[in-house]
Write a protein that holds these residues in place. Structure first.
Motif, short mmCIF file in Angstrom:
data_model
loop_
_atom_site.label_atom_id
_atom_site.label_comp_id
_atom_site.label_asym_id
_atom_site.label_seq_id
_atom_site.Cartn_x
_atom_site.Cartn_y
_atom_site.Cartn_z
N MET A 118 96.22 -75.25 33.14
CA MET A 118 97.21 -75.17 34.14
C MET A 118 97.28 -73.59 34.76
N ALA A 119 96.94 -72.75 33.84
CA ALA A 119 96.80 -71.24 34.65
C ALA A 119 95.63 -71.27 35.42
N ALA A 120 94.38 -71.87 35.26
CA ALA A 120 93.43 -71.99 36.06
C ALA A 120 93.58 -72.36 37.61
N ARG A 121 94.59 -73.34 37.56
CA ARG A 121 95.04 -73.98 38.70
C ARG A 121 96.19 -73.18 39.43
N GLY A 122 96.61 -72.21 38.78
CA GLY A 122 97.77 -71.48 39.51
C GLY A 122 99.07 -72.00 39.25
N GLU A 123 99.20 -72.91 38.16
CA GLU A 123 100.60 -73.53 37.95
C GLU A 123 101.53 -72.67 37.34
#
Length: 426
Positions: free
Chosen positions: A196-201
């Motif tokens: 989720m962090a890698a997707r900017g969520e």
């Protein structure tokens, strides 16, 4: 054929278990003339022991209908928030008949407890949930016995577990959410939040990881050694069986619960043997309180579920044999898991000093992996004298661990977290 033979044996044993249950009641009921016979209490105790050794243990209920908040009894209703083929997301909804009390509860932090899918049902965390409810809005993952999932629903893998966790976090709303993972799910939870962090969520405000196998190279236990002693094909050929035709999941490949239970008991056979002998003696002596405590424990301990074969084998390979997460080599659905991408979560890890399932250092390893989290938001707790279960259930959990978990969550339950990554200050 092993699963079919087990079902045949269980079916043959059932009449004797019912007979033993009837005998225990006939020789112990106050209005039964058999209870007045010499040695009736000892006979009733023997019958009940036979019954409990031979009965089928169904999935227990959470049974949390009321809690006390500030000395006031508060009703609690368990409801299904979201349902997927292999898991239900449950919410324990609290109610208050006073406006000021209701307003205070609405401001309480929201917690998602991710229960392990490792043999026992989520009700093993009943004490965890009940304690959290005094100060939090609580959700929990309730994993489904794989033998009850129709074969047409397809397989369930470790990647699917990660996807379920992400879906649950999104459904609840991550901005003001605090995630607590107990034991096995520390790995997929860390993966889910990393992706989720890698997707900017938007990410949960805190992650609390308790007694989990983040890096099983640290202080390996007997459980870890068993997973590395045999090659992966051995686990598949020895422990994986197909669900018999008398269940909805007929034909599904699973790691059967009855084999898992044998493994649990084999870890401490003397302790379990003495526990059952003490139960018999307590019944004979009339110590009904101790006998009831034994029933409660083994009603939970003996209730096991089947795990999907794909998920179980993935876990053995990824977590215990290849250590892909701490080595930075784990790909989930084609995406690399990089915990260093997490920057907006505070991280608390908890370990038991005497944990014989997840050794010391295995959970703490998450801090080194989550290098993007500011140092001030890292915290670790080692609970002295606690085993594996003591960090999330029982007296130590309620008096030593929970107060620190509560304060950690409160300290980070401020304004909603920003989207995406934030720059770490030097």
């Amino acid at each position: 054929m092993l699963y079919e033979l087990h079902e045949l044996w269980r079916a043959g044993l059932a009449p004797y278990a019912y007979w033993a249950d009837a005998g225990a009641k006939m020789y112990s009921a106050h209005d039964s003339w058999l209870a007045a016979l010499p040695g009736a209490q000892r006979t009733a105790a023997a019958f009940e022991l036979m019954y409990r050794l031979g009965k089928e243990y169904e999935k227990p209920e959470f049974g949390i209908h009321q809690i006390a908040v500030d000395g006031v009894p508060i009703p609690v209703v368990e409801r299904v928030e979201l349902e997927k083929p292999f898991c239900r997301l449950l919410r324990f909804k609290r109610y208050h008949d006073q406006a000021d009390g209701l307003a205070r509860m609405k401001d309480d932090p929201t917690v998602l407890v991710v229960a392990p899918l490792s043999g026992h049902h989520a009700t093993l965390l009943r004490d965890t949930v009940r304690t959290l409810l005094a100060d939090h809005k609580v959700y929990i993952t309730d994993w489904t016995d794989a033998r009850m999932v129709p074969h047409a629903q397809g397989p369930f893998t470790l990647d699917d577990y990660v996807a379920y966790v992400r879906d649950f976090i999104r459904h609840i709303g991550a901005a003001n959410l605090h995630v607590i993972s107990v034991c096995q799910p520390t790995v997929p939870v860390l993966a889910a939040v990393s992706l989720m962090a890698a997707r900017g969520e938007v990410l949960p405000r805190t992650l609390t990881m308790m007694g989990g196998p983040i890096d099983t190279r640290q202080s390996p236990t007997a459980v870890n050694n068993l997973a590395t002693r045999q090659p992966l094909w051995w686990f598949e050929s020895t422990l994986i069986h197909r669900v018999p035709a008398n269940y909805p999941g007929a034909g599904r490949r699973v790691y059967p619960g009855f084999l898992q239970h044998l493994g649990f008991v084999a870890m401490n056979p003397e302790r379990h043997g003495m526990s059952h002998w003490d139960f018999y003696q307590n019944l004979v002596k009339g110590d009904l309180e101790s006998a009831e405590a034994h029933r409660r424990f083994y009603d939970e301990y003996n209730a096991v579920l089947d795990m999907p074969a794909e998920y179980y084998l993935d876990t053995i390979r990824v977590v215990f044999q290849q250590h892909l997460l701490p080595r930075g080599l784990w790909d989930v659905a084609g995406e690399r898991v990089d915990p260093a991408r997490i920057t907006t979560c505070a991280l608390l890890t908890i370990e038991g000093e005497l944990d014989d399932i997840s050794g010391q250092g295995q959970t703490r390893a998450a801090h080194a992996l989550c290098a993007g989290i500011p140092q001030a938001d890292h915290r670790h707790l080692t609970v002295e004298g606690a085993g594996h279960y003591g960090i999330f259930s029982g007296h130590r959990w309620r008096t030593q661990v929970y107060p620190q978990v509560r304060e950690f969550i409160r300290a980070h339950a401020g304004a909603p977290a920003p989207r995406g990554r934030r720059t770490r200050k030097a």
